[in-house]
Design a protein around this motif. Structure first.
Motif, PDB file in Angstrom:
ATOM      1  N   ALA A 261       0.857  -1.239  -0.055  1.00 52.38           N
ATOM      2  CA  ALA A 261       0.081   0.005  -0.071  1.00 52.38           C
ATOM      3  C   ALA A 261       0.796   1.126   0.010  1.00 52.38           C
ATOM      4  O   ALA A 261       0.749   2.328  -0.626  1.00 52.38           O
ATOM      5  CB  ALA A 261      -1.028   0.043   1.237  1.00 52.38           C
ATOM      6  N   LEU A 262       1.957   1.372   0.869  1.00 54.69           N
ATOM      7  CA  LEU A 262       2.922   2.342   0.760  1.00 54.69           C
ATOM      8  C   LEU A 262       3.626   2.443  -0.517  1.00 54.69           C
ATOM      9  O   LEU A 262       3.490   3.573  -0.938  1.00 54.69           O
ATOM     10  CB  LEU A 262       3.819   2.172   2.106  1.00 54.69           C
ATOM     11  N   GLU A 263       3.875   1.569  -1.009  1.00 53.64           N
ATOM     12  CA  GLU A 263       4.546   1.314  -2.610  1.00 53.64           C
ATOM     13  C   GLU A 263       3.800   2.191  -3.578  1.00 53.64           C
ATOM     14  O   GLU A 263       3.936   3.015  -4.186  1.00 53.64           O
ATOM     15  CB  GLU A 263       4.965   0.107  -2.912  1.00 53.64           C
ATOM     16  N   ASN A 264       2.269   1.699  -3.472  1.00 48.54           N
ATOM     17  CA  ASN A 264       1.372   2.188  -4.142  1.00 48.54           C
ATOM     18  C   ASN A 264       1.183   3.811  -4.116  1.00 48.54           C
ATOM     19  O   ASN A 264       1.102   4.686  -5.026  1.00 48.54           O
ATOM     20  CB  ASN A 264       0.117   1.510  -4.117  1.00 48.54           C
ATOM     21  N   LEU A 265       1.288   4.277  -2.757  1.00 44.30           N
ATOM     22  CA  LEU A 265       1.154   5.531  -2.520  1.00 44.30           C
ATOM     23  C   LEU A 265       2.268   6.550  -3.230  1.00 44.30           C
ATOM     24  O   LEU A 265       2.091   7.471  -3.532  1.00 44.30           O
ATOM     25  CB  LEU A 265       0.931   5.752  -1.019  1.00 44.30           C
ATOM     26  N   VAL A 266       3.599   5.993  -3.131  1.00 45.97           N
ATOM     27  CA  VAL A 266       4.511   6.510  -3.555  1.00 45.97           C
ATOM     28  C   VAL A 266       4.670   6.462  -4.923  1.00 45.97           C
ATOM     29  O   VAL A 266       5.076   7.665  -5.569  1.00 45.97           O
ATOM     30  CB  VAL A 266       6.092   5.901  -3.221  1.00 45.97           C
ATOM     31  N   LYS A 267       4.054   5.485  -5.808  1.00 44.54           N
ATOM     32  CA  LYS A 267       4.224   5.474  -7.379  1.00 44.54           C
ATOM     33  C   LYS A 267       3.167   6.421  -7.686  1.00 44.54           C
ATOM     34  O   LYS A 267       3.084   7.055  -8.783  1.00 44.54           O
ATOM     35  CB  LYS A 267       3.907   4.161  -7.811  1.00 44.54           C
ATOM     36  N   SER A 268       2.049   6.465  -6.961  1.00 45.49           N
ATOM     37  CA  SER A 268       0.904   7.296  -7.140  1.00 45.49           C
ATOM     38  C   SER A 268       1.291   8.899  -7.117  1.00 45.49           C
ATOM     39  O   SER A 268       1.142   9.768  -8.043  1.00 45.49           O
ATOM     40  CB  SER A 268      -0.232   7.262  -6.227  1.00 45.49           C
ATOM     41  N   GLY A 269       2.300   9.306  -6.273  1.00 46.34           N
ATOM     42  CA  GLY A 269       2.840  10.700  -5.827  1.00 46.34           C
ATOM     43  C   GLY A 269       3.749  10.762  -7.186  1.00 46.34           C
ATOM     44  O   GLY A 269       4.017  12.046  -7.735  1.00 46.34           O
ATOM     45  N   ALA A 270       4.452   9.885  -7.804  1.00 42.37           N
ATOM     46  CA  ALA A 270       5.588   9.991  -8.834  1.00 42.37           C
ATOM     47  C   ALA A 270       4.532  10.347  -9.991  1.00 42.37           C
ATOM     48  O   ALA A 270       5.251  11.207 -10.869  1.00 42.37           O
ATOM     49  CB  ALA A 270       6.209   8.698  -8.774  1.00 42.37           C
ATOM     50  N   THR A 271       3.590   9.668 -10.279  1.00 42.55           N
ATOM     51  CA  THR A 271       2.686  10.090 -11.263  1.00 42.55           C
ATOM     52  C   THR A 271       2.231  11.551 -11.452  1.00 42.55           C
ATOM     53  O   THR A 271       1.848  11.965 -12.468  1.00 42.55           O
ATOM     54  CB  THR A 271       1.848   9.199 -11.624  1.00 42.55           C
ATOM     55  N   LYS A 272       2.006  11.895 -10.112  1.00 41.90           N
ATOM     56  CA  LYS A 272       1.386  13.366  -9.973  1.00 41.90           C
ATOM     57  C   LYS A 272       2.562  14.556 -10.304  1.00 41.90           C
ATOM     58  O   LYS A 272       2.135  15.581 -10.478  1.00 41.90           O
ATOM     59  CB  LYS A 272       0.819  13.419  -8.735  1.00 41.90           C
ATOM     60  N   ALA A 273       3.631  14.138 -10.122  1.00 43.22           N
ATOM     61  CA  ALA A 273       4.999  15.044 -10.053  1.00 43.22           C
ATOM     62  C   ALA A 273       5.120  15.512 -11.542  1.00 43.22           C
ATOM     63  O   ALA A 273       4.883  14.968 -12.471  1.00 43.22           O
ATOM     64  CB  ALA A 273       6.252  14.486  -9.491  1.00 43.22           C
TER      65      ALA A 273
END
Length: 97
Positions: free
Chosen positions: A85-97
């Motif tokens: 779940a943490l990995e998904n949150l990190v990857k989700s933030g990377a796509t927003k950047a």
């Protein structure tokens, strides 16, 4: 798990909410005990906040740019699922950047 070192690049803050004594928060407590030191050493200036409150359901909050926040309910998840779940949150933030 290279994404662990990118937490500070994709998020502004990570908050983990849990109960000190409830069985539903036990996997979250274990996750924090086993992973906090490693995550913090890879992201030394990144705020990782652990909030304990009696009776609360375990949750993980990620804050991104522009005040955008996402929450994941950790109730019923084991330690590896919490890590995913943490990995998904990190990857989700990377796509927003």
């Amino acid at each position: 798990m290279a994404w662990r070192g990118n937490i500070s690049k994709s998020m502004k803050e990570l908050r983990i909410l849990l109960c000190q004594s409830s069985p539903t928060s036990a996997p979250t407590r274990t996750f924090v005990e086993k992973n906090y030191k490693d995550l913090k050493s890879l992201n030394p200036k990144f705020p990782i906040l652990i909030r304990e409150c009696s009776g609360i359901q375990p949750q993980m909050w990620a804050r991104y740019d522009m005040g955008v926040e996402r929450c994941v309910n950790l109730d019923g998840l084991n330690e590896s699922q919490i890590l995913k779940a943490l990995e998904n949150l990190v990857k989700s933030g990377a796509t927003k950047a």
